[in-house]
Design an enzyme around this catalytic site. Structure first.
Site, short mmCIF file in Angstrom:
data_model
loop_
_atom_site.label_atom_id
_atom_site.label_comp_id
_atom_site.label_asym_id
_atom_site.label_seq_id
_atom_site.Cartn_x
_atom_site.Cartn_y
_atom_site.Cartn_z
N ARG A 80 0.86 -1.17 0.00
CA ARG A 80 0.00 0.00 0.00
C ARG A 80 0.90 1.23 0.00
O ARG A 80 2.10 1.13 0.27
CB ARG A 80 -0.94 0.03 1.20
CG ARG A 80 -0.23 0.27 2.52
CD ARG A 80 -1.20 0.25 3.69
NE ARG A 80 -2.01 1.45 3.74
CZ ARG A 80 -1.75 2.51 4.50
NH1 ARG A 80 -0.68 2.53 5.29
NH2 ARG A 80 -2.53 3.56 4.51
N TYR A 89 -2.21 16.14 12.06
CA TYR A 89 -1.54 14.90 12.43
C TYR A 89 -0.30 14.69 11.57
O TYR A 89 0.75 14.25 12.05
CB TYR A 89 -2.50 13.72 12.27
CG TYR A 89 -1.81 12.39 12.33
CD1 TYR A 89 -1.24 11.94 13.52
CD2 TYR A 89 -1.67 11.61 11.19
CE1 TYR A 89 -0.58 10.73 13.57
CE2 TYR A 89 -1.00 10.40 11.24
CZ TYR A 89 -0.46 9.97 12.43
OH TYR A 89 0.21 8.78 12.46
#
Lengths: 202, 320, 352
Positions: C229, C322
């Site tokens: 991924r 984040y």
């Protein structure tokens, strides 16, 4: 990732429950400070045979109360006492060394003491998922400085200073069971001139 | 490549171990080495049994460090759906077959201070590979092996040679039985328990361990369920738009595959969860045989494990 | 996979101090650009790790080696000299280290036979790494015959971070790793944690059930089906070692981005993550390979320039925070806007 956001709950945070007697071959109870309350409740709800093969290690801790006499009076088959959680570790390790599988372990005390006790059990080869824990007393955190690796005990403010390297650290909601501590990361690295005020938080 | 990719092999040897058990050796058809594996791993063997293609899992018993051939031991089951009978009757040296890559659903916990292994009958096979691995790591281990008689105790001489006093045998014909409570009470902290054998033995071991206060994380068991034979039934596959008949000695998963529908799997024994399938509609009774779904999930009737479970009733529609 | 690719000329460059890292034109085009549409949200974006159609791409070989190889290995050695805690392995993970060494040596020698070679004679192995000038005879399984533990030895010769996950109780445990090119997380702190615990600081994804599905997928990864991924963040200066350990040293650079320097100072940091079942240990190897593209590199591919602009502009604020983008996100959006013609982009991440 660095962020100053506080998350309400997080997945690495240890969760504590309520001690309750279970069927087991033997029992090892380790308590610090106000954890003595949990021990009393545990013994009160246990069967008469519970104490016959049970060990209690009690550390008075830094609080004003001293429950040593009350703990001794409970009638555990084996009873060890220590001044603090840290001081109790050699005896706890010796007790863990002698343990047989099928001994239920009960841990109680403040957050710092629980960190130390859980780590000692894991180091002895006992998977943490089989431990019972109950929190009593201070939520002050043990904090590891991610920069210098020093551990600061009894952290109650956000941010907090590292007792070793002096950097001002954000106490993150990220906990390592292996280290037995929360993570501290420099809070004003991007602008060292920006010194946020400390708030009592834990 | 897919999760269910296979390896072409040649049966390089078939050995009669005793009156019930045969051992099969496989080498790669292309002459290359087989993949290494970990003790406790299994392969799924594909059998072209007449009209029917069976896929059955068997534990690898050879050394995980020997990649020249794989070995499995198969006990003849005269009551089963026929996989072991096919292997015993039809498979001979030199035959070409297909097996899956090894997968491990019964791995050792290498953090253990001590490994306590309990085997019953043919359940010894994963432990042959595991004791080989543990011996190389000089790990602390003890094997308790229950069988009917010395004659039916497969691989006793080999285990005696490799384990010596760490092997403990129990012959039920001689009224010798494992005292689980005694055994599980004297293990030092940090011991991990592994059990593989018939269901009553697994249940007795788990019951004893749990009642003595062993934590779940220290308990490991291999519980390959078998898909029992049963009355034929029909399933409708909603996504594929197919209607499939499941034969008396066929599993639902085999019937789905025979219809040309690809379904994921690892264990084909109701343990790994990979083939979990949604039940969209049914009128009848779902016959759950797996160890994967929780009891309340089984009761709700929204999921089924087609590798081992069956159905009795008028209509069953699956999301496949 | 398993072609016989020739390696490009290795660049003499740095990931620190004067930051002389640059991409060649080829290196830009072969990068695994992570956005397949004009907006971004977490997804379980797993796929089989296999070659794609494109002739020269980061997906050509199982373990990609590119023009930055030697510079990245030099940077790793410098990090380890300063802080040996960046490599750690819990005691039960040694077998997984040998598995990793075998996997990397086997694939590198198959992918790039002119540069790497592995000869096995039973347990006696002979490894040659020509770019790094290494010629090593050793005994497989005997750590005393190597200068480092097997995991440290081979990951000092392989681009990307390597985390080794032990599988127990239906979960994955981060029990070993070599981590010097990380996007701000600490192996020393996270080692020993399970899949949910080490992801604890990630916002939004737990609630969306992302981690439950990702874990189920990963547990099904077997030797026959390695998976991959892509993930991403952004980094000021091409600094591989953005560790929390050194945050107090590199953090100030986050405020140094200006409209004048953003094109060459701000980088998209792409992580090509792959997942491999290891044979003898049953552990899962989790390589995390970092690719840098400067904003200017991205703007040389019209589709990527427009898409980067749109993704950054519409990113949810908690995700931007984040990922640590708050100091420079607007500056980047402003600069990229000149490369966005507002027209629809074609599907997929590849250049047009």
């Amino acid at each position: 990732m660095m962020s100053t956001t506080q998350y309400a709950s997080f997945k690495s945070r240890p969760l504590y429950g309520t001690l309750s007697p279970v069927s087991a071959t033997a029992h090892l109870v380790v308590a610090e400070g106000e954890g003595s309350e949990a021990v009393k409740t545990l013994v009160a709800s246990a069967s008469a045979e519970f104490l016959d093969n049970a060990t209690l290690i009690y550390a008075k801790g830094s609080g004003p109360e001293d429950a040593t006499d009350a703990m001794q009076a409970l009638g555990f088959k084996r009873f060890h006492t220590s001044a603090t959680a840290t001081a109790s570790l050699p005896r706890l390790n010796a007790a863990l060394d002698r343990l047989r599988m099928g001994t239920q372990i009960y841990l109680t005390g403040n957050e710092s003491a629980l960190s130390l006790f859980v780590k000692a059990c894991a180091d002895a080869g006992q998977d943490y998922q089989g431990l019972q824990t109950e929190h009593h007393g201070s939520l002050a955190r043990r904090m590891q400085c991610v920069h210098c690796k020093g551990i600061t005990e009894n952290v109650t403010t956000q941010p907090a200073e590292c007792a070793h390297c002096g950097l001002l650290l954000l106490v993150r909601d990220h906990y390592s069971r292996r280290i037995g501590a929360f993570q501290g990361v420099n809070i004003n690295a991007e602008d060292p001139a920006d010194v946020p005020a400390k708030e009592e938080m834990f | 490549m897919s999760i269910n990719a296979g390896i072409d092999v040649i049966v390089s040897d078939v050995v009669e171990v005793n009156s019930l058990i045969k051992r099969f050796h496989f080498k790669r058809a292309d002459g290359q080495q087989l993949p290494a594996f970990s003790g406790g791993a299994h392969v799924v063997i594909e059998m072209e049994d007449g009209e029917q293609r069976r896929r059955t899992p068997y534990s690898l018993m050879s050394s995980p460090f020997d990649t020249t051939d794989y070995q499995v031991s198969i006990r003849r089951d005269d009551e089963g759906r026929g996989g072991s009978l096919y292997m015993h009757r039809e498979v001979t040296t030199g035959m070409a077959m297909k097996i899956s890559y090894p997968a491990n659903l019964f791995p050792l916990d290498l953090r253990a201070r001590r490994h306590l292994l309990i085997a019953g009958g043919i359940g010894i096979t994963p432990f042959l590979a595991q004791t080989d691995q543990l011996n190389r790591l000089s790990a602390d281990l003890e094997l308790h092996y229950g069988v009917r008689s010395p004659e039916l105790g497969a691989y006793l001489p080999e285990l005696n040679a490799s384990l010596g006093h760490r092997l403990h045998t129990y012959y039920s014909d001689e009224k010798q039985f494992i005292d689980y409570d005694e055994l599980l009470t004297r293990q030092p902290v940090g011991t991990h328990l592994y059990v593989c054998g018939p269901s009553p033995m697994i249940d007795a071991t788990l019951n004893s361990a749990r009642s003595l206060g062993w934590p779940e994380a220290h308990i490991h068991f291999e519980h390959f369920a078998k898909s029992p034979p049963g009355e034929p039934f029909v399933i409708e596959l909603a996504n594929s738009g197919l209607s499939v008949e499941v034969g008396r000695e066929q599993s639902m998963l085999e019937a789905i595959e025979a219809a040309g529908v690809d379904a994921p799997y690892l264990c084909r024994g109701g343990a790994c969860g990979q083939c979990e399938t949604k039940v969209l509609e049914y009128d009848g009774e779902l016959l759950h045989e797996d160890h994967w779904l929780e009891d309340d999930e089984k009761a709700r009737g929204q999921k089924i494990m087609p590798c081992v479970s069956r159905f009795r009733g008028k209509r069953l529609v699956l999301e496949r | 996979m398993g072609s016989t690719a020739s390696l490009p000329k290795f660049r003499d460059e740095t990931y620190r101090d004067d930051f002389s890292f640059r991409n060649s034109e080829q290196s830009v085009l072969r990068a695994p650009f992570p956005f397949d549409k004009d907006s971004y949200m977490y997804a379980v974006n797993m796929e089989l790790h296999q070659r794609t159609g494109q002739l020269n791409s980061a997906f050509n070989e199982p373990f990609d080696v590119d023009e930055h190889y030697l510079a990245e290995m030099r940077d790793r050695a410098l990090v380890l000299d300063e802080d040996p805690l960046r490599y750690q392995s819990l005691p039960h993970m040694e077998m997984a280290g040998w598995d990793t060494l075998e996997l990397l040596m086997t694939h590198k020698s198959q992918s790039y036979p002119e540069s790497f070679s592995l000869t096995r004679n039973g347990h006696d192995w002979h490894w040659i790494n020509r770019p790094m000038g290494i010629d090593q005879h050793f005994r497989f399984g005997d750590a005393t015959t190597l200068p480092y533990s097997p995991l440290e030895y081979i990951t000092r010769q392989a681009q990307g971070d390597y985390v080794v996950l032990d599988e127990r109780q239906g979960n994955l445990w981060m029990d070993a790793g070599m981590v010097t090119t990380q996007a701000d997380w600490s192996l020393d702190f996270d080692i020993g944690m399970n899949f949910y615990e080490w992801h604890a600081p990630v916002p939004l994804a737990h609630e969306k059930g992302i981690f439950d599905r990702a874990l189920k997928y990963l547990l099904a990864v077997q030797q026959s089906n390695p998976a991959r991924r892509l993930n991403w963040t952004m980094t000021v200066n091409p600094r591989l070692d953005t560790s929390p350990e050194n945050f107090h040293k590199w953090g100030p650079e986050n405020t140094h981005v200006t409209p004048e320097n953003v094109a060459d100072k701000l980088f998209l940091r792409i992580e090509l993550q792959s997942f491999w079942r290891l044979p003898r240990s049953n552990a899962l190897l989790f390589p995390i390979r970092c690719y840098f593209l400067s904003m200017r590199d991205i703007s040389t591919v019209p589709k990527w320039g427009a898409r980067m602009h749109r993704v950054l502009k519409t990113l949810p604020p908690e995700l931007a925070s984040y990922k640590g983008l708050d100091n420079f996100r607007q500056t980047a959006v402003d600069w990229l806007s000149q490369h966005d013609d507002g027209q629809p982009t074609t599907p997929g991440a590849q250049p047009d």
